[in-house]
Write a protein that holds these residues in place. Structure first.
Motif, PDB file in Angstrom:
ATOM      1  N   ILE A  10      -5.971  -2.412 -14.227  1.00  0.00           N
ATOM      2  CA  ILE A  10      -6.130  -3.186 -12.990  1.00  0.00           C
ATOM      3  C   ILE A  10      -4.781  -3.365 -12.303  1.00  0.00           C
ATOM      4  CG2 ILE A  10      -6.710  -5.471 -12.086  1.00  0.00           C
ATOM      5  CD1 ILE A  10      -8.941  -5.537 -14.277  1.00  0.00           C
ATOM      6  N   ARG A  11      -3.756  -3.680 -13.065  1.00  0.00           N
ATOM      7  CA  ARG A  11      -2.415  -3.858 -12.490  1.00  0.00           C
ATOM      8  C   ARG A  11      -1.929  -2.576 -11.832  1.00  0.00           C
ATOM      9  NH1 ARG A  11       2.562  -2.851 -13.876  1.00  0.00           N
ATOM     10  NH2 ARG A  11       2.074  -2.164 -15.974  1.00  0.00           N
ATOM     11  N   ARG A  12      -2.116  -1.454 -12.496  1.00  0.00           N
ATOM     12  CA  ARG A  12      -1.685  -0.175 -11.916  1.00  0.00           C
ATOM     13  C   ARG A  12      -2.475   0.160 -10.660  1.00  0.00           C
ATOM     14  NH1 ARG A  12       0.019   4.132 -16.551  1.00  0.00           N
ATOM     15  NH2 ARG A  12       1.281   2.706 -17.766  1.00  0.00           N
ATOM     16  N   ARG A  13      -3.761  -0.135 -10.686  1.00  0.00           N
ATOM     17  CA  ARG A  13      -4.616   0.152  -9.522  1.00  0.00           C
ATOM     18  C   ARG A  13      -4.186  -0.713  -8.331  1.00  0.00           C
ATOM     19  NH1 ARG A  13      -6.573   3.398  -6.280  1.00  0.00           N
ATOM     20  NH2 ARG A  13      -8.506   2.815  -5.291  1.00  0.00           N
ATOM     21  N   GLU A  14      -3.918  -1.972  -8.585  1.00  0.00           N
ATOM     22  CA  GLU A  14      -3.470  -2.858  -7.509  1.00  0.00           C
ATOM     23  C   GLU A  14      -2.132  -2.386  -6.947  1.00  0.00           C
ATOM     24  OE1 GLU A  14      -3.487  -6.613  -9.522  1.00  0.00           O
ATOM     25  OE2 GLU A  14      -5.574  -7.043  -8.941  1.00  0.00           O
ATOM     26  N   ASN A  15      -1.229  -1.969  -7.819  1.00  0.00           N
ATOM     27  CA  ASN A  15       0.061  -1.448  -7.371  1.00  0.00           C
ATOM     28  C   ASN A  15      -0.115  -0.191  -6.529  1.00  0.00           C
ATOM     29  OD1 ASN A  15       1.507  -3.477  -8.593  1.00  0.00           O
ATOM     30  ND2 ASN A  15       2.018  -2.294 -10.410  1.00  0.00           N
ATOM     31  N   LEU A  19       0.956   0.273  -2.620  1.00  0.00           N
ATOM     32  CA  LEU A  19       1.820   1.372  -2.199  1.00  0.00           C
ATOM     33  C   LEU A  19       1.177   2.171  -1.067  1.00  0.00           C
ATOM     34  CD1 LEU A  19       4.362   3.068  -2.569  1.00  0.00           C
ATOM     35  CD2 LEU A  19       3.143   4.349  -4.344  1.00  0.00           C
ATOM     36  N   GLU A  20      -0.114   2.427  -1.166  1.00  0.00           N
ATOM     37  CA  GLU A  20      -0.817   3.161  -0.112  1.00  0.00           C
ATOM     38  C   GLU A  20      -0.781   2.393   1.202  1.00  0.00           C
ATOM     39  OE1 GLU A  20      -4.685   3.900  -1.794  1.00  0.00           O
ATOM     40  OE2 GLU A  20      -3.897   5.357  -3.232  1.00  0.00           O
ATOM     41  N   LYS A  21      -0.935   1.074   1.152  1.00  0.00           N
ATOM     42  CA  LYS A  21      -0.879   0.263   2.370  1.00  0.00           C
ATOM     43  C   LYS A  21       0.520   0.280   2.975  1.00  0.00           C
ATOM     44  CE  LYS A  21      -4.631  -2.868   1.182  1.00  0.00           C
ATOM     45  NZ  LYS A  21      -5.015  -4.252   0.855  1.00  0.00           N
ATOM     46  N   ILE A  22       1.532   0.196   2.124  1.00  0.00           N
ATOM     47  CA  ILE A  22       2.915   0.235   2.613  1.00  0.00           C
ATOM     48  C   ILE A  22       3.204   1.584   3.265  1.00  0.00           C
ATOM     49  CG2 ILE A  22       5.327   0.301   1.875  1.00  0.00           C
ATOM     50  CD1 ILE A  22       4.549  -1.818  -0.240  1.00  0.00           C
ATOM     51  N   CYS A  26       4.235   2.378   7.187  1.00  0.00           N
ATOM     52  CA  CYS A  26       5.486   3.067   7.524  1.00  0.00           C
ATOM     53  C   CYS A  26       5.244   4.314   8.364  1.00  0.00           C
ATOM     54  CB  CYS A  26       6.243   3.435   6.249  1.00  0.00           C
ATOM     55  SG  CYS A  26       6.920   2.011   5.384  1.00  0.00           S
ATOM     56  N   GLU A  27       4.090   4.919   8.216  1.00  0.00           N
ATOM     57  CA  GLU A  27       3.785   6.143   8.956  1.00  0.00           C
ATOM     58  C   GLU A  27       3.287   5.853  10.362  1.00  0.00           C
ATOM     59  OE1 GLU A  27       0.972   8.194   6.509  1.00  0.00           O
ATOM     60  OE2 GLU A  27       2.488   8.779   5.045  1.00  0.00           O
ATOM     61  N   ALA A  28       2.819   4.638  10.598  1.00  0.00           N
ATOM     62  CA  ALA A  28       2.272   4.287  11.906  1.00  0.00           C
ATOM     63  C   ALA A  28       3.395   4.303  12.940  1.00  0.00           C
ATOM     64  CB  ALA A  28       1.623   2.913  11.852  1.00  0.00           C
ATOM     65  N   PRO A  29       3.124   4.839  14.125  1.00  0.00           N
ATOM     66  CA  PRO A  29       4.158   4.847  15.171  1.00  0.00           C
ATOM     67  C   PRO A  29       4.442   3.415  15.637  1.00  0.00           C
ATOM     68  CG  PRO A  29       2.073   5.652  16.035  1.00  0.00           C
ATOM     69  CD  PRO A  29       1.891   5.455  14.564  1.00  0.00           C
ATOM     70  N   LEU A  30       5.666   3.191  16.097  1.00  0.00           N
ATOM     71  CA  LEU A  30       6.045   1.875  16.596  1.00  0.00           C
ATOM     72  C   LEU A  30       5.374   1.601  17.932  1.00  0.00           C
ATOM     73  CD1 LEU A  30       9.893   1.881  15.920  1.00  0.00           C
ATOM     74  CD2 LEU A  30       8.104   0.821  14.528  1.00  0.00           C
ATOM     75  N   SER A  31       4.947   0.365  18.127  1.00  0.00           N
ATOM     76  CA  SER A  31       4.400  -0.031  19.418  1.00  0.00           C
ATOM     77  C   SER A  31       5.553  -0.123  20.421  1.00  0.00           C
ATOM     78  CB  SER A  31       3.697  -1.385  19.307  1.00  0.00           C
ATOM     79  OG  SER A  31       4.655  -2.409  19.084  1.00  0.00           O
ATOM     80  N   GLU A  32       5.224  -0.232  21.685  1.00  0.00           N
ATOM     81  CA  GLU A  32       6.256  -0.358  22.718  1.00  0.00           C
ATOM     82  C   GLU A  32       7.085  -1.614  22.478  1.00  0.00           C
ATOM     83  OE1 GLU A  32       8.728   0.551  25.685  1.00  0.00           O
ATOM     84  OE2 GLU A  32       7.116   1.834  24.991  1.00  0.00           O
TER      85      GLU A  32
END
Length: 53
Positions: A10-15, A19-22, A26-32
């Motif tokens: 469970i701990r590894r899955r949550e981590n 990580l996927e959310k982070i 980070c990949e999302a383009p910056l807004s204006e």
């Protein structure tokens, strides 16, 4: 023994999910608005460190 293995799983899955959310954020383009703020921060930082190098 099984309890420890399940807790670890469970701990590894949550981590991994975190990580996927982070990575997605980070990949999302910056807004204006974020781009404007970043430029202002860069100028401010440049003035702060001017002449220190």
């Amino acid at each position: 023994m099984i309890k420890i293995a399940l807790e670890e799983f469970i701990r590894r899955r949550e981590n991994q999910q975190l990580l996927e959310k982070i990575n997605a954020a980070c990949e999302a383009p910056l807004s204006e608005e974020e781009q404007v703020l970043l430029r202002k921060m860069s100028r401010s930082h440049r003035r702060l460190v001017e002449g220190e190098w």
